[in-house]
Design a protein around this motif. Sequence first.
Motif, PDB file in Angstrom:
ATOM      1  N   ASP A 218      10.745  -1.530  -4.623  1.00 44.75           N
ATOM      2  CA  ASP A 218       9.250  -1.595  -4.327  1.00 44.75           C
ATOM      3  C   ASP A 218       8.711  -0.803  -4.878  1.00 44.75           C
ATOM      4  OD1 ASP A 218       6.781  -2.427  -1.728  1.00 44.75           O
ATOM      5  OD2 ASP A 218       7.838  -0.027  -1.370  1.00 44.75           O
ATOM      6  N   ALA A 219       8.367  -0.130  -4.798  1.00 46.30           N
ATOM      7  CA  ALA A 219       8.186   1.087  -5.654  1.00 46.30           C
ATOM      8  C   ALA A 219       7.239   0.948  -7.496  1.00 46.30           C
ATOM      9  CB  ALA A 219       8.875   2.684  -5.523  1.00 46.30           C
ATOM     10  N   SER A 220       8.047  -0.257  -7.637  1.00 46.45           N
ATOM     11  CA  SER A 220       8.356  -0.469  -9.249  1.00 46.45           C
ATOM     12  C   SER A 220       7.282  -1.400  -8.917  1.00 46.45           C
ATOM     13  CB  SER A 220       9.358  -1.324  -9.666  1.00 46.45           C
ATOM     14  OG  SER A 220       9.613  -2.383  -8.740  1.00 46.45           O
ATOM     15  N   ASN A 221       6.787  -2.027  -8.217  1.00 50.61           N
ATOM     16  CA  ASN A 221       5.318  -2.672  -8.108  1.00 50.61           C
ATOM     17  C   ASN A 221       4.033  -2.325  -7.937  1.00 50.61           C
ATOM     18  OD1 ASN A 221       7.657  -5.839  -7.110  1.00 50.61           O
ATOM     19  ND2 ASN A 221       7.582  -4.324  -5.050  1.00 50.61           N
ATOM     20  N   SER A 222       3.281  -3.204  -8.885  1.00 49.27           N
ATOM     21  CA  SER A 222       1.794  -2.493  -9.089  1.00 49.27           C
ATOM     22  C   SER A 222       1.716  -2.484  -7.237  1.00 49.27           C
ATOM     23  CB  SER A 222       0.769  -3.903  -9.798  1.00 49.27           C
ATOM     24  OG  SER A 222       0.917  -4.373  -8.779  1.00 49.27           O
ATOM     25  N   LYS A 223       1.407  -3.048  -6.785  1.00 47.80           N
ATOM     26  CA  LYS A 223       1.284  -2.540  -5.328  1.00 47.80           C
ATOM     27  C   LYS A 223       1.930  -2.610  -4.230  1.00 47.80           C
ATOM     28  CE  LYS A 223      -3.348  -4.907  -6.080  1.00 47.80           C
ATOM     29  NZ  LYS A 223      -4.390  -5.435  -5.807  1.00 47.80           N
ATOM     30  N   PRO A 224       3.138  -1.309  -4.304  1.00 47.55           N
ATOM     31  CA  PRO A 224       4.103  -1.282  -3.126  1.00 47.55           C
ATOM     32  C   PRO A 224       3.450  -1.134  -1.654  1.00 47.55           C
ATOM     33  CG  PRO A 224       3.738   0.360  -4.404  1.00 47.55           C
ATOM     34  CD  PRO A 224       2.703   0.152  -4.600  1.00 47.55           C
ATOM     35  N   VAL A 225       4.195  -1.558  -0.994  1.00 48.30           N
ATOM     36  CA  VAL A 225       3.918  -1.493   0.900  1.00 48.30           C
ATOM     37  C   VAL A 225       4.682  -0.563   1.980  1.00 48.30           C
ATOM     38  CG1 VAL A 225       2.627  -3.909   0.315  1.00 48.30           C
ATOM     39  CG2 VAL A 225       5.686  -3.559   0.652  1.00 48.30           C
ATOM     40  N   VAL A 226       5.299  -0.242   1.003  1.00 49.53           N
ATOM     41  CA  VAL A 226       7.093   0.194   2.161  1.00 49.53           C
ATOM     42  C   VAL A 226       5.845   1.779   2.267  1.00 49.53           C
ATOM     43  CG1 VAL A 226       9.283   1.648   2.798  1.00 49.53           C
ATOM     44  CG2 VAL A 226       8.683  -0.736   1.488  1.00 49.53           C
ATOM     45  N   PRO A 227       5.922   2.407   3.769  1.00 46.51           N
ATOM     46  CA  PRO A 227       4.945   3.957   3.334  1.00 46.51           C
ATOM     47  C   PRO A 227       6.454   4.567   3.145  1.00 46.51           C
ATOM     48  CG  PRO A 227       5.243   2.085   5.851  1.00 46.51           C
ATOM     49  CD  PRO A 227       5.768   1.611   5.522  1.00 46.51           C
ATOM     50  N   ARG A 228       5.375   5.756   2.696  1.00 45.21           N
ATOM     51  CA  ARG A 228       6.087   7.164   2.255  1.00 45.21           C
ATOM     52  C   ARG A 228       6.822   7.417   3.187  1.00 45.21           C
ATOM     53  NH1 ARG A 228       0.336   8.470   1.093  1.00 45.21           N
ATOM     54  NH2 ARG A 228      -0.001   8.893  -0.946  1.00 45.21           N
ATOM     55  N   GLY A 229       6.846   7.508   4.482  1.00 47.61           N
ATOM     56  CA  GLY A 229       7.869   7.990   5.191  1.00 47.61           C
ATOM     57  C   GLY A 229       9.527   7.840   5.094  1.00 47.61           C
ATOM     58  N   PHE A 230       9.806   6.952   5.250  1.00 44.10           N
ATOM     59  CA  PHE A 230      10.963   6.283   4.119  1.00 44.10           C
ATOM     60  C   PHE A 230      11.492   6.476   3.653  1.00 44.10           C
ATOM     61  CE2 PHE A 230       9.027   2.511   7.293  1.00 44.10           C
ATOM     62  CZ  PHE A 230       9.532   2.186   8.538  1.00 44.10           C
ATOM     63  N   GLY A 231      10.945   6.301   2.471  1.00 40.36           N
ATOM     64  CA  GLY A 231      11.783   7.723   1.389  1.00 40.36           C
ATOM     65  C   GLY A 231      12.184   8.955   1.839  1.00 40.36           C
TER      66      GLY A 231
END
Length: 362
Positions: A218-231
Amino acid sequence: MNQYPALHWDNWRRAPCLGCGDIVKRAVNSWIRVGGTKSGSWVMAIGVDAGRAFADEFPPPEHESLVFLGVSHYACLPQAVERIRANQIKFSDDPYIFFAEQISNTPDRFDMGSPVQTRECPFCQSNGPFSKEHIYPKWFLKELKSRGARFTRDGRVVKRFSGPTTRVCMDCNNNWMAVLEKNTKDVLLALVYETRLVDQREQAVLAFWAVKVALLLDASNSKPVVPRGFGHSLMIQKRPHRGMHVWVAAYNDGSDALAAHQWKIMAESDNEVIALCVTFAVGRVVFQVLIPFLEGTLAPLEDFGGSVLPIWPVQLDMIDWPPPYYFDRDSLVALAKRVYDNREPVEMRVTLTQAIRRRLQT
């Protein structure tokens, strides 16, 4: 009473737990930084959860210096605070002074509900220094190549392939992520080469690794969608978030050894993304990670004749590997989209290949 060693805020590897006294391993254990006054009159802890800290009532006392007291295992924080307040720990005469910037530079300042940005680590949200992280480990790609696996880019088979990469801070990459790769290697290779049983400990390790890969994709996408809190939660807890689900399945398609799909789950009333389902193959194994952004109950899902097995939350004492049927590149699409996304239901013909199990008798 032994003296607790003076620790630097960041540059430490092993230290006694302020709670239980056993060793905290920075790259292995789930741990929490503890600061405050040596007398225990004011205590705070950073890393209690994603974007959260614990502290006594502000402001701290002015007549005592704030220092970095030490670290505790995640589960030992209540015991650590109790011991500090009861003056049961003898601290160093030269502790690391706890300046205000240590508080302001923690991930608490980030909006944990927003996606990660380009110039921050997807796990600790630091701004570097960065390294280029291979989302799929290089040792695993070598294994697949040795077995004749083929890789695709933009729908075409390529001869040279090093896999996708993304930015991760060097601290995360060289510490807990390196340990995770080491812990995952043997069990992941076993799923590729063997017919075997997978116990609960191995299921948890695989789920931890699969969530890390899903977040990196997800982070490698130009527009990630997963909220920071999960990482950030994954880095702190060293296990998937309690709301996540992870499944494992078998894969048998050498034409695309690293097939991957990211399926956005949309809100019924508007165009808001409320979950992400990441399905990716690694050789003969498929992982599916569901990351819900809102709390809720997951409805029963199609398991394709018992061929999609849950590994997080851990439910089964043992998994009999491989499952009854294999997916290929085409049927993987149906697996990737089995979670209803409040749009039109996905209907497609699915052909699965029956697995051949040959387990040595002992």
